[in-house]
Design an enzyme around this catalytic site. Structure first.
Site, PDB file in Angstrom:
ATOM      1  CB  THR A  13      -0.942   0.029   1.214  1.00 21.73           C
ATOM      2  OG1 THR A  13      -0.178   0.137   2.422  1.00 21.73           O
ATOM      3  CG2 THR A  13      -1.805  -1.225   1.255  1.00 21.73           C
ATOM      4  CB  THR A  16       2.339   6.009  -6.089  1.00 23.32           C
ATOM      5  OG1 THR A  16       1.938   6.814  -4.973  1.00 23.32           O
ATOM      6  CG2 THR A  16       1.196   5.110  -6.531  1.00 23.32           C
ATOM      7  CE1 TYR A 154       3.602   8.499  11.126  1.00 24.46           C
ATOM      8  CE2 TYR A 154       5.430   8.951  12.612  1.00 24.46           C
ATOM      9  CZ  TYR A 154       4.925   8.335  11.488  1.00 24.46           C
ATOM     10  OH  TYR A 154       5.728   7.521  10.725  1.00 24.46           O
TER      11      TYR A 154
END
Length: 264
Positions: A13, A16, A154
């Site tokens: 995942t 790109t 995060y």
């Protein structure tokens, strides 16, 4: 060590760009068929072209879906119904004043960085256990252990990902499926050079600038330079292999010694 993943299908995942793209490239180089995942066809096509420039005979499958949603995760499973190696790399990060992080932002970080991985594990783990072989890897961060004050939301999500990994490794116990986290340290990805040059002298050449940055702003790193994405990818490829069959339930560090601990 020769790693051959011929005959295996992997899904990465967020592949790109950045770490995810490096992982997809190295898995393809090892012979795996790799699902290149992204939200738009244009970005997926560009990523596939870049990989084929390096590995001309790479077997790649476009997986155009927003896997952060239930619908997108289901779409990914339709496009790539069988996966032997699942790499949950997609994630978001950013700095924020701790007391100003809204409930919505806390939820967004959990949804994208944790729940998206959980959904894909739920989809692909049953097939792996039925076949008696599989590799699941969740890309975590040193921030899971060394929580940054400016990125508590995060860090929380990456800590949760370590717990998810350990729990699903127990679910997969004795099946031939391994589940691990990879703790990535400070990494040289898109935008990081600009960030470094905001903090150090812009006249310095890059190799020296990053070392100054690490020495002054990330002094706990033993590597004293940023990690290159392919260095993280090499660990992922190893964990995806037959040679890593006894490594499961772990939080494997590729952090350049950033986390000050003898154990993971």
């Amino acid at each position: 060590m020769h790693i051959d993943l011929t005959g295996r299908t992997a899904l990465v995942t967020g592949s790109t760009q950045g770490i995810g793209h490096a992982i997809a490239l190295e898995l393809a180089r090892a012979g795996a068929r790799v699902g290149i995942s992204g939200r738009t066809g244009a970005r997926v096509d560009e990523a596939i072209t870049r990989i084929r420039d390096v590995v001309p005979d790479a077997v790649l499958a476009p997986v155009i879906a927003d896997v952060t949603t239930e619908e997108g995760a289901a779409r990914a499973a339709e496009l790539l119904p069988r996966v032997d190696v699942l790499v949950n790399n997609l994630g978001i990060f950013g700095a924020a004043e701790p007391l100003e992080i809204s409930d919505a932002e806390w939820r967004r970080y959990f949804e994208v960085n944790v729940l998206a991985a959980v959904r894909l594990i739920r989809q692909y783990l049953p097939g792996m256990t039925e076949r008696g072989w599989g590799r699941i890897q969740n890309i975590a961060s040193d921030s899971a252990v060394v929580i940054p004050a400016e990125m508590i939301h995060y860090g929380m999500s990456k800590t949760a990902l370590l717990a998810v990994t350990r729990g699903f490794a127990k679910q997969a116990a004795g099946t031939g499926v391994t589940v691990n986290s990879v703790i990535a340290g400070p990494t040289h990805t898109g935008g990081v050079e600009d960030f470094v040059y905001e903090l150090v002298d812009r006249s310095l050449p890059w190799d020296e600038a990053q070392r100054v940055f690490m020495r002054e702003h990330r002094p706990q790193s033993l590597l004293q330079r940023l990690i290159e994405p392919e260095e993280i990818a090499h660990m992922v490829v190893y964990l995806a292999s037959e040679q890593a069959s006894a490594t499961t339930g772990g939080a494997v560090r590729v952090d350049g010694g950033y986390v000050d601990s003898i154990l993971p």
